[in-house]
Design an enzyme around this catalytic site. Structure first.
Site, short mmCIF file in Angstrom:
data_model
loop_
_atom_site.label_atom_id
_atom_site.label_comp_id
_atom_site.label_asym_id
_atom_site.label_seq_id
_atom_site.Cartn_x
_atom_site.Cartn_y
_atom_site.Cartn_z
N THR A 462 11.11 -30.15 9.42
CA THR A 462 10.32 -29.90 10.62
C THR A 462 11.23 -30.29 11.78
O THR A 462 12.27 -30.90 11.57
CB THR A 462 9.05 -30.77 10.60
OG1 THR A 462 8.26 -30.41 9.47
CG2 THR A 462 8.20 -30.61 11.84
N GLU A 482 8.21 -25.76 7.09
CA GLU A 482 7.89 -26.59 5.93
C GLU A 482 9.14 -27.10 5.23
O GLU A 482 9.74 -28.04 5.69
CB GLU A 482 6.96 -25.87 4.95
CG GLU A 482 6.57 -26.66 3.72
CD GLU A 482 5.72 -27.89 3.97
OE1 GLU A 482 5.31 -28.54 3.00
OE2 GLU A 482 5.46 -28.23 5.13
N GLU A 501 4.32 -22.81 4.20
CA GLU A 501 3.30 -23.78 4.60
C GLU A 501 2.09 -23.82 3.67
O GLU A 501 1.39 -24.84 3.59
CB GLU A 501 2.82 -23.50 6.03
CG GLU A 501 3.85 -23.70 7.11
CD GLU A 501 4.29 -25.14 7.26
OE1 GLU A 501 3.61 -26.03 6.72
OE2 GLU A 501 5.30 -25.37 7.93
N SER A 523 -2.17 -30.73 7.47
CA SER A 523 -0.84 -31.12 7.92
C SER A 523 -0.85 -32.61 8.26
O SER A 523 -1.90 -33.25 8.32
CB SER A 523 -0.45 -30.31 9.16
OG SER A 523 0.77 -30.75 9.72
N SER A 524 0.34 -33.15 8.49
CA SER A 524 0.48 -34.51 9.01
C SER A 524 1.17 -34.50 10.38
O SER A 524 1.46 -35.56 10.94
CB SER A 524 1.29 -35.37 8.05
OG SER A 524 0.61 -35.52 6.82
#
Length: 640
Positions: A462, A482, A501, A523-524
């Site tokens: 990322t 990703e 993703e 997601s984080s």
């Protein structure tokens, strides 16, 4: 503590656990106000300065009043600076940085991916969130990552499959952001990237991180033949120092410059994307089902960020970051809420007392995250219950101040504290809830473990970048495809990589993060803007999958609780833990403290790096301090 409902204003519409980095010295081209260490070095984008290098092992720090850009790559930072110097604002600069990163860091982000973006508009005095997370195509099914025997397809196989590709959102976000907040035309902001990608443009040199990523993906067979022609011409992976030329990508960017984003979402580029994902005979048989209609249906969401307050020993701040479908905002808020009453500033920052409490808070928050969170358009998520003061107090009582316990790794029941109780939106939801209810202790679904904790799955990728201008506008944007090189699939003739993703969904159906058509995977990602006394104070974000949450939380703690300057806060060694007994710690964590943590029941391993922060701090006089984390190459700079 307090938090705000993340209600949407109006529709306008990971990356993995630990970064792989190089340990080489960091080199920056001279050219526009990049400061290294404590001094400001006059650096600019002018080609007259190219080839003159400055080498440093410390964080890249810049200080200026007229604007700031911080990204993971010098040439991307220069692209943003150039836009500011040409009259663009922070939003324009951020879009230029994103396009440039697609060229200089093609393994990390680009128009084949998506992400999350926060914008502080000085005119409106408001922070707006632009959610450009990828969505599953209409043909996606909950069991699409299972084989014919109902077993999970190994990660290395499913992440290089067309089923892993979500409908990209980055380009739509760039277009919407510029139209909503910018001063420039998209065509102007894409030109620096074209200049970098074209064979006759400015030279892009492969750095060691990119070279290592290429070599690993070629060795694993993760890249399609089209991608190998670019990154391993003749079968030989490009090495550090080689020139990277991307003529197909330059042509694609020219099409977008001249015709807008229409060809990408409804026209010729969309057709090529869909054909590639579906696995036409002349490409790798990827097995996806994305259509041009899926691309045409995509739009970003413009929402308000969620927020939580933190009363620290040094600063009282409000932390504003993304809502669902990223877990980042809720989990960061719960971590900070758990830690605030401990008054951590009474201890040495690198003490057992601090690290142990942080680790236990991580464990508690991730137990809830992995049990309850998913895309709120499809799932009733108990985010209000998770952040309820009484619930957080009850969870804090689980922490033993002396040792690690199994209790911190089990989820609580935030629905008991959720206003209105739990609700379901369809009969199918009711059936699934009855089947997966955790009333007897059963887990809701089989959750994906963080890829970096598996011996068979490669690290993800990322990028985060941030911009500010003289008027006070700010952007905090985390963008991703990703894994390193995403799915490994490059669209033939188009030159950009497609994301993977959809592997952020759980492989097994039944949980809140199961695959569904048009759903966004959990997601984080956590682009963050911190305010103090109602005014922007700090932007922060990082790559790193699950560890993004840990990285951002620790930066906020370092500044608000321990009173560190932002460069010190970024440089401070980090820890990371989410599930089980394992803990990762950077080498700067004292050896005797590591021994104490292990004796207390934590299974600590030392890693090179956790996260890679890009940050801008607003000084009391209105000027900026920009920091580029030197856990990887990066540069912070300002207009001359």
């Amino acid at each position: 503590m307090g938090q705000d409902s993340p209600a949407a204003d109006a529709p306008d519409s990971e990356d993995d656990a630990t970064e792989r980095v190089t340990t080489t010295k960091r080199t920056f081209l001279q050219g526009t106000g990049v400061a290294l260490g404590a001094s400001v070095v006059p650096v600019g984008a002018s080609s007259a300065f190219e080839g003159t290098a400055i080498t440093t092992d410390s964080n890249a720090v810049a200080e200026a009043a007229g604007g700031m850009v911080s990204s993971v790559h010098q040439q991307a930072t220069e692209a943003g600076i150039g836009v500011l110097e040409d009259g663009g604002n922070a939003i324009d600069a951020a879009v230029a940085v994103q396009f440039a990163l697609n060229v200089v860091q093609p393994h990390s982000s680009g128009i084949g991916g998506g992400g999350f973006m926060l914008v502080y508009s000085a005119t409106e005095d408001e922070i707006i969130a632009i959610d450009n997370r990828e969505r599953a195509p209409l043909g996606a099914q909950p069991d699409m990552f299972l084989d014919n025997q109902g077993e999970e397809v190994p990660f290395l196989a499913r992440h290089t499959n067309g089923k892993a590709v979500g409908v990209p959102g980055t380009l739509k976000a760039a277009d919407v952001a510029v139209k909503r907040f910018g001063r420039k035309e998209l065509s102007e902001l894409i030109q620096p990237a074209i200049d970098l990608a074209a064979p006759d443009g400015r030279t892009v040199t492969v750095d060691e991180f990119l070279a290592g990523s290429i070599a690993d993906n070629v060795e694993d067979g993760a890249l399609t033949s089209t991608a190998q022609e670019v990154f391993a011409p003749g079968g030989d992976p490009l090495e550090a120092g080689d020139e990277l030329v991307q003529p197909d990508l330059a042509d694609t960017l020219r099409t977008i410059r001249d015709e807008g984003i229409g060809p990408f979402y409804r026209g010729e580029i969309a057709a090529d994307i869909a054909e590639t994902v579906q696995g036409a005979a002349r490409y790798r048989q990827t097995g996806g089902n994305m259509t041009v209609d899926d691309l045409g249906r995509y739009n970003v969401n413009i929402t308000r960020p969620t927020y939580v307050t933190y009363e620290g020993a040094a600063h009282d701040v409000t932390v504003r970051t993304m809502r669902s479908p990223t877990s980042g905002g809720y989990v960061i808020a719960q971590i900070l809420s758990l830690l605030e009453p401990f008054d951590l500033a009474q201890y040495d920052r690198r003490s057992f007392d601090v690290y142990h409490r942080i680790i236990e808070a991580f464990q508690l928050a991730f137990a809830d995250r992995n049990e309850y969170l998913g895309d709120e358009e499809f799932v009733d998520i108990p985010w209000q219950g998770m952040l309820d003061d009484d619930y957080v107090d009850s969870r804090r009582q689980v922490i033993d101040p002396e040792k690690a316990t199994d209790a911190t790794r089990e989820p609580g029941d935030p629905f008991e504290y959720q206003p209105g109780g739990q609700y379901y939106t369809s009969a199918r939801d009711v059936e699934r809830a009855q089947h997966t209810s955790n009333a007897s202790g059963a887990r809701r679904g089989e959750r994906n473990e963080p890829h970096a904790n598996s011996s068979v799955t490669p690290p993800g990728q990322t990028t985060h970048f941030t911009t500010a201008d003289a008027e006070g506008n700010m952007v905090s944007w985390t963008s991703t495809i990703e894994q390193l090189f995403g799915s490994g699939i490059m669209v033939p003739g188009r030159g950009f990589m497609l994301n993977n993703e959809l592997t952020d969904f759980d492989s097994h159906p039944g949980g809140p993060n199961e695959v569904q058509p048009e759903k966004r995977p959990l997601s984080s990602t956590s682009p963050t803007i911190v305010t103090r006394d109602g005014d922007p104070f700090l932007t922060v974000g990082s790559p790193g999958g699950w560890s993004i949450i840990h990285t951002v939380s620790q930066i906020v703690l370092n500044v608000a609780e321990f009173g560190m300057d932002i460069d010190e806060a970024v440089e401070e060694p980090r820890v990371y833990s989410a599930t089980g007994t394992w803990v990762q710690a950077e080498g700067g964590v004292p050896a005797d403290v590591v021994d104490e943590l292990n004796a207390a029941g934590h299974d600590v391993s030392i890693v090179d790096t956790i996260g890679n922060v890009q940050s801008i701090l607003v000084k009391d006089d209105g000027g900026y301090v920009g920091v580029a984390d030197q856990r990887r190459d990066g540069a912070a700079g300002s207009p001359s």
